[in-house]
Design a protein around this motif. Sequence first.
Motif, PDB file in Angstrom:
ATOM      1  N   TRP A 181      -8.836  -2.146  -0.754  1.00  0.00           N
ATOM      2  CA  TRP A 181      -7.638  -1.142  -0.242  1.00  0.00           C
ATOM      3  C   TRP A 181      -7.589  -1.279   1.306  1.00  0.00           C
ATOM      4  CZ3 TRP A 181      -3.593  -0.264  -2.950  1.00  0.00           C
ATOM      5  CH2 TRP A 181      -2.656   0.695  -2.691  1.00  0.00           C
ATOM      6  N   HIS A 227     -12.360   3.557  -5.539  1.00  0.00           N
ATOM      7  CA  HIS A 227     -12.480   4.316  -4.450  1.00  0.00           C
ATOM      8  C   HIS A 227     -13.893   4.863  -4.398  1.00  0.00           C
ATOM      9  CE1 HIS A 227      -8.461   3.473  -2.742  1.00  0.00           C
ATOM     10  NE2 HIS A 227      -8.128   4.078  -3.837  1.00  0.00           N
ATOM     11  N   GLU A 231      -8.015  -0.942  -6.009  1.00  0.00           N
ATOM     12  CA  GLU A 231      -8.108  -0.247  -4.737  1.00  0.00           C
ATOM     13  C   GLU A 231      -9.547  -0.142  -4.141  1.00  0.00           C
ATOM     14  OE1 GLU A 231      -5.588   3.368  -4.703  1.00  0.00           O
ATOM     15  OE2 GLU A 231      -4.297   2.756  -6.068  1.00  0.00           O
ATOM     16  N   HIS A 252       3.107  -1.372  -6.783  1.00  0.00           N
ATOM     17  CA  HIS A 252       2.251  -0.036  -6.816  1.00  0.00           C
ATOM     18  C   HIS A 252       3.184   1.037  -6.039  1.00  0.00           C
ATOM     19  CE1 HIS A 252      -1.074   2.962  -6.340  1.00  0.00           C
ATOM     20  NE2 HIS A 252      -0.602   2.934  -5.044  1.00  0.00           N
ATOM     21  N   ASN A 292       0.655   6.391 -12.197  1.00  0.00           N
ATOM     22  CA  ASN A 292      -0.454   6.530 -11.466  1.00  0.00           C
ATOM     23  C   ASN A 292      -1.109   7.829 -11.614  1.00  0.00           C
ATOM     24  OD1 ASN A 292      -2.322   5.346  -9.312  1.00  0.00           O
ATOM     25  ND2 ASN A 292      -1.190   6.153  -7.535  1.00  0.00           N
ATOM     26  N   GLU A 293      -2.488   7.850 -11.808  1.00  0.00           N
ATOM     27  CA  GLU A 293      -3.225   9.249 -11.721  1.00  0.00           C
ATOM     28  C   GLU A 293      -2.595  10.195 -12.342  1.00  0.00           C
ATOM     29  OE1 GLU A 293      -3.304  10.106  -7.355  1.00  0.00           O
ATOM     30  OE2 GLU A 293      -4.625   8.221  -6.992  1.00  0.00           O
ATOM     31  N   LYS A 311       6.404   2.882  -3.117  1.00  0.00           N
ATOM     32  CA  LYS A 311       6.275   4.229  -3.600  1.00  0.00           C
ATOM     33  C   LYS A 311       7.857   5.049  -3.561  1.00  0.00           C
ATOM     34  CE  LYS A 311       1.273   4.517  -2.566  1.00  0.00           C
ATOM     35  NZ  LYS A 311       0.401   5.035  -1.527  1.00  0.00           N
ATOM     36  N   GLY A 315       0.710  -1.379  -0.261  1.00  0.00           N
ATOM     37  CA  GLY A 315       0.114   0.123   0.055  1.00  0.00           C
ATOM     38  C   GLY A 315       0.611   1.101   0.028  1.00  0.00           C
ATOM     39  N   ASN A 316       2.273   1.332   0.553  1.00  0.00           N
ATOM     40  CA  ASN A 316       2.853   2.431   0.571  1.00  0.00           C
ATOM     41  C   ASN A 316       4.427   2.290   0.215  1.00  0.00           C
ATOM     42  OD1 ASN A 316       1.251   4.955   1.254  1.00  0.00           O
ATOM     43  ND2 ASN A 316       0.624   3.790   3.078  1.00  0.00           N
ATOM     44  N   TRP A 335      -7.742   3.761   4.752  1.00  0.00           N
ATOM     45  CA  TRP A 335      -7.219   5.240   4.623  1.00  0.00           C
ATOM     46  C   TRP A 335      -8.448   6.125   4.612  1.00  0.00           C
ATOM     47  CZ3 TRP A 335      -6.792   8.428  -0.398  1.00  0.00           C
ATOM     48  CH2 TRP A 335      -7.583   7.875  -1.137  1.00  0.00           C
ATOM     49  N   GLN A 380       3.716  11.383  -2.667  1.00  0.00           N
ATOM     50  CA  GLN A 380       4.540  10.220  -2.228  1.00  0.00           C
ATOM     51  C   GLN A 380       5.691  10.286  -2.909  1.00  0.00           C
ATOM     52  OE1 GLN A 380       1.395   7.603  -0.942  1.00  0.00           O
ATOM     53  NE2 GLN A 380       2.488   7.355   1.132  1.00  0.00           N
ATOM     54  N   TRP A 382       4.270   8.601  -9.900  1.00  0.00           N
ATOM     55  CA  TRP A 382       3.182   9.213  -9.374  1.00  0.00           C
ATOM     56  C   TRP A 382       3.730  10.751  -8.921  1.00  0.00           C
ATOM     57  CZ3 TRP A 382       0.666   7.709  -3.960  1.00  0.00           C
ATOM     58  CH2 TRP A 382      -0.812   8.178  -3.961  1.00  0.00           C
ATOM     59  N   GLN A 394      -9.013   1.954  -9.724  1.00  0.00           N
ATOM     60  CA  GLN A 394      -8.746   2.153  -8.398  1.00  0.00           C
ATOM     61  C   GLN A 394     -10.232   1.881  -7.831  1.00  0.00           C
ATOM     62  OE1 GLN A 394      -7.062   5.571  -6.916  1.00  0.00           O
ATOM     63  NE2 GLN A 394      -5.116   5.470  -8.094  1.00  0.00           N
ATOM     64  N   ASN A 422      -2.936   3.007 -13.911  1.00  0.00           N
ATOM     65  CA  ASN A 422      -3.838   2.940 -12.720  1.00  0.00           C
ATOM     66  C   ASN A 422      -4.516   4.461 -12.404  1.00  0.00           C
ATOM     67  OD1 ASN A 422      -4.811   1.089 -10.525  1.00  0.00           O
ATOM     68  ND2 ASN A 422      -3.669   2.578  -9.263  1.00  0.00           N
TER      69      ASN A 422
HETATM   70  C1  XIL Z   1      -2.795   5.893   0.034  1.00  0.00           C
HETATM   71  C2  XIL Z   1      -2.418   5.069   1.247  1.00  0.00           C
HETATM   72  O1  XIL Z   1      -3.563   4.254   1.743  1.00  0.00           O
HETATM   73  C3  XIL Z   1      -2.084   6.130   2.494  1.00  0.00           C
HETATM   74  O2  XIL Z   1      -1.554   5.168   3.654  1.00  0.00           O
HETATM   75  C4  XIL Z   1      -1.186   7.110   2.049  1.00  0.00           C
HETATM   76  O3  XIL Z   1      -0.865   8.011   3.208  1.00  0.00           O
HETATM   77  C5  XIL Z   1      -1.656   7.726   0.986  1.00  0.00           C
HETATM   78  O4  XIL Z   1      -1.724   6.873  -0.144  1.00  0.00           O
HETATM   79  N1  XIL Z   1      -4.542   6.099  -4.682  1.00  0.00           N
HETATM   80  C6  XIL Z   1      -3.423   5.405  -4.666  1.00  0.00           C
HETATM   81  C7  XIL Z   1      -2.863   5.039  -3.461  1.00  0.00           C
HETATM   82  O5  XIL Z   1      -3.268   5.126  -5.654  1.00  0.00           O
HETATM   83  O6  XIL Z   1      -1.393   4.629  -3.419  1.00  0.00           O
HETATM   84  C8  XIL Z   1      -3.379   5.828  -2.294  1.00  0.00           C
HETATM   85  O7  XIL Z   1      -2.882   5.091  -1.135  1.00  0.00           O
HETATM   86  C9  XIL Z   1      -4.854   5.832  -2.128  1.00  0.00           C
HETATM   87  C10 XIL Z   1      -5.278   6.536  -3.509  1.00  0.00           C
END
Ligand code: XIL
Length: 311
Positions: free
Chosen positions: A272, A204, A232, A80, A126-127, A47, A43-44, A280, A87, A84, A202, A168
């Motif tokens: 996620w 979300h 995610e 992942h 990413n994004e 990066k 998840g982190n 998160w 981060q 990006w 993703q 992604n």
């Molecule tokens: C988020 C993590 O879950 C958190 O812990 C961190 O503080 C920030 O990033 N899109 C993404 C992920 O691609 O990498 C992100 O993850 C959430 C949104």
Amino acid sequence: DATLGQLAAAKGRYFGSATDNPHLSDPVYKQILGSEFGQLTVGNTMKWQYTEPSEGRFDYEAADTIVELAEANDQTVRGHTLVWHNQLPDWVNSVPSDRLLNVMRNHITNEVTHFKGRLIHWDVVNEAFEEDGSRRQTVFQQKIGDGYIAEAFRAARAADPNVKLYYNDYNIEGIGPKSDAVYNMVKSFKQQGIPIDGVGMQAHLILGQVPSTLRQNIQRFADLGVDVAITELDIRMDLPRTAAKDAQQANDYTRVVEACLAVSRCVGITVWDFSDKQSWVPSVFPGQGAALPYDENYNKKPAYYAITAAL
Ligand code: XIL
């Protein structure tokens, strides 16, 4: 009972979870993570901020811990993410324009090489798009230009010819200006022979707002000749939880699973993280949460049972 991972595998898919290093000190968490899921996403700690905190100093220790855990539990891993705007360590923002392409390539080459043979997918970029379909004005976009995404995919492919390379993003689950922009990019990459293997949605999502065009959208990407993954997934609600919201959420999870299963090139689904304890969501969307299939005490919610029923 069969696990989420086993049920998905019986359909030729994976069902996975993101995780993060600090969570692994909780034995209950670790037990569920290791048994319920067929796939993990780091998840982190893959990066840029963690893996190349200063130029040329690479550190994979934290990410390796999770990859080794996954291997011990026979789980696959998605990488992942390589490029990006978040981060991202500060030093990258100060690299002069004429050096940034090489810095980006070097980062990709080093990280992809480190994990070669151990990952199924990489989220290479990413994004990179805004909601209106324009390019997000990241440091890479501004200093390298439109070609940076293709260059990132080429560098990743050169470092590992076997790992599947994904673009992604979020808010590309339904058909609209942003997913159209990604669609057009994938189409032109395919026409030009730029190596891309998949699109990560993703997902979300917001309670009651699973896009009605989700299945159709997955299908149109598949028809371009790429795989699709739900990378995610979480479905957040305004707190507090109620039985009615839980029921709506269960229905929403069902619709996502059904949309993926309806398209043969939809290869898997990743939540996620799996428990509301580690999500998160509350830290980023104040007043919202309860987005995942397990509650903060690791009890299975209606969403969990809906997923098992749909798989
Ligand atoms: C988020 C993590 O879950 C958190 O812990 C961190 O503080 C920030 O990033 N899109 C993404 C992920 O691609 O990498 C992100 O993850 C959430 C949104």
